[in-house]
Write an enzyme that holds these catalytic residues in place. Structure first.
Site, PDB file in Angstrom:
ATOM      1  N   GLY A 174       0.834  -1.206   0.000  1.00 52.28           N
ATOM      2  CA  GLY A 174       0.000   0.000   0.000  1.00 52.28           C
ATOM      3  C   GLY A 174       0.867   1.254   0.000  1.00 52.28           C
ATOM      4  CE  LYS A 221       1.418 -14.688  -5.189  1.00 52.80           C
ATOM      5  NZ  LYS A 221       2.417 -14.298  -4.217  1.00 52.80           N
ATOM      6  CD  GLN A 242      -3.669 -13.028   2.707  1.00 50.11           C
ATOM      7  OE1 GLN A 242      -4.799 -13.057   2.276  1.00 50.11           O
ATOM      8  NE2 GLN A 242      -3.392 -12.609   3.931  1.00 50.11           N
TER       9      GLN A 242
HETATM   10  P1  13P Z   1       3.771 -13.139  -0.562  1.00 51.30           P
HETATM   11  O1  13P Z   1       2.311 -12.887  -0.396  1.00 51.30           O
HETATM   12  O2  13P Z   1       4.139 -14.594  -0.495  1.00 51.30           O
HETATM   13  O3  13P Z   1       4.614 -12.293   0.331  1.00 51.30           O
HETATM   14  O4  13P Z   1       4.183 -12.728  -2.039  1.00 51.30           O
HETATM   15  C1  13P Z   1       4.275 -11.399  -2.387  1.00 51.30           C
HETATM   16  C2  13P Z   1       3.918 -11.276  -3.790  1.00 51.30           C
HETATM   17  O5  13P Z   1       2.854 -11.681  -4.204  1.00 51.30           O
HETATM   18  C3  13P Z   1       4.880 -10.644  -4.688  1.00 51.30           C
HETATM   19  O6  13P Z   1       4.495 -10.689  -6.020  1.00 51.30           O
END
Ligand code: 13P
Length: 382
Positions: A14, A209, A331
């Protein structure tokens, strides 16, 4: 008329996106010079975080060491922000979204639009029946606020963007005029934006992902080599494609999306984020990092990092979240649980061994040591 831009969320990403938007707004006649950042107020010592941002122009808790432009103004009143903003950029942990939307509901401007940078899925309330497949966070934004919602995602580790290291992102936006406007708001020489129309596909890649990245963390902890991790990434990639085809058919992710930063790029960056040691070793190449920088840096690539830590320490996930993420919920395991639920309902568990294994390991139903065992008979090899 100049558009008012508001960033809803003041974590590390953010803060990064606020910096980008504020600098772009400053040199544009299209956007209002003042860019507002909604801060979930907290005390840092005796001082409010919002006051610190507005006086020292630095988010000392979540993006220490990065100067924010003076036209990036921290605010704490959601209803007031909603009534002011023409473009609402959501960038906060998924579990806070319903509460934030409740604060904005009924306080938005006609013609306003949203953009989501949140990589996750809506897990719903326990008493609500969940729909088939996954519920999208952007649908929650659309239905609560009655506005269009684009998506911006990619291989975007915030500590690197803060340091203005070149990267790419994918903007999913079905309206070409709005897409061009948003690109002007977000693009910088070091943050390069590609546009695709399919918003859904960008969002789903960004969510799924995280499951693969958690699996990559297991792999690292278990001492497997780069060949194994490449296999985990590829199998994860194929399971994402398979999942979307199964649940969403041809409206889903196309190969074109998967070749974008939000697809291939994000999976690779999340699975190979092993740079913490390097980032931690020097500060602008000149000396040891302070604690804040180190903490900020450790937020990058959290799913891989905590996946690895779970196996190495044997500690429960919730404890590691407290110790390593300052209490933030990771997440990947939340999304893996949602995917598992959806697959179970459809009788599809055996076709997604990687995502299923990540869920079972995160929920303590499988030993991490059995992770790779689950991939030996992967449907991709049959
Ligand atoms: P994390 O949520 O695993 O920190 O990944 C960060 C991300 O999505 C960078 O592209």
């Amino acid at each position: 008329m100049e558009k008012h831009v508001a960033v809803v969320g003041s974590g590390n990403m953010g803060s990064c996106i606020s910096k980008i938007c504020a600098l772009n707004a400053r040199s544009s006649t299209e956007f209002c010079n003042e860019v507002r950042i909604w801060v979930h107020e907290e005390l840092i010592g005796e001082e409010k975080l919002s006051d610190i941002i507005n006086t020292r122009h630095e988010n000392v808790k979540y993006l220490a060491g990065t100067r924010l432009p003076e036209n990036a103004i921290a605010v704490t009143d959601l209803a007031e922000l909603g009534s002011w903003a023409d473009i609402l950029i959501f960038v906060l942990p998924q579990q806070f979204l319903p509460r934030v939307l409740a604060g904005l509901k009924g306080h938005t401007r006609p013609g306003a639009c949203a953009v989501s940078l949140i990589k996750g899925v809506f897990a719903g309330q326990e008493e609500e029946p969940m729909p088939r497949g996954l519920s999208l966070l952007t649908d929650l934004i659309r239905s609560n606020l009655g506005m269009e919602c684009a998506v911006l995602m990619g291989a975007n580790l915030a500590p690197e963007i803060a340091k203005e290291v070149y990267c790419e992102a994918t903007l999913g936006c079905r309206d070409p005029i709005r897409a061009a406007e948003l690109k002007r708001l977000f693009q910088t020489p070091y943050f390069r934006i590609s546009i695709i129309e399919n918003e859904f596909s960008v969002e789903i890649c960004g969510a799924l992902k995280s499951i693969v990245a958690t699996g990559a963390g297991f792999c690292d902890a278990l001492g497997f080599g780069d060949n194994t991790k490449a296999a985990v990434i590829r199998l994860g990639f194929m399971e994402i494609l398979r999942y979307v085809q199964r649940f969403y058919g041809s409206a889903g992710v196309t190969k074109r999306t998967l070749m974008q930063s939000c697809g291939m790029g994000d999976i690779i960056s999340s699975c190979y984020n092993t740079k913490d040691v390097k980032w931690a070793a020097t500060h602008d190449g000149s000396g040891p990092l302070g604690m804040h920088d180190l903490v900020t840096t450790c937020y990058g690539g959290r799913n891989r990092k905590l996946g690895e830590a779970m196996v190495l320490t044997g500690k429960p996930l919730r404890q590691l979240e407290k110790e390593m993420l300052d209490g933030q919920r990771l997440q990947g395991p939340l999304i893996a649980a949602e995917v598992h639920r959806a697959l179970q309902e459809e009788g599809q568990l055996q076709r997604f061994p990687l995502m299923v294994a990540v869920h079972l390991i995160c929920s303590g139903q499988m030993k991490p040591q059995d992770f790779i065992e689950q991939l030996r008979e992967h449907p991709e090899h049959m």
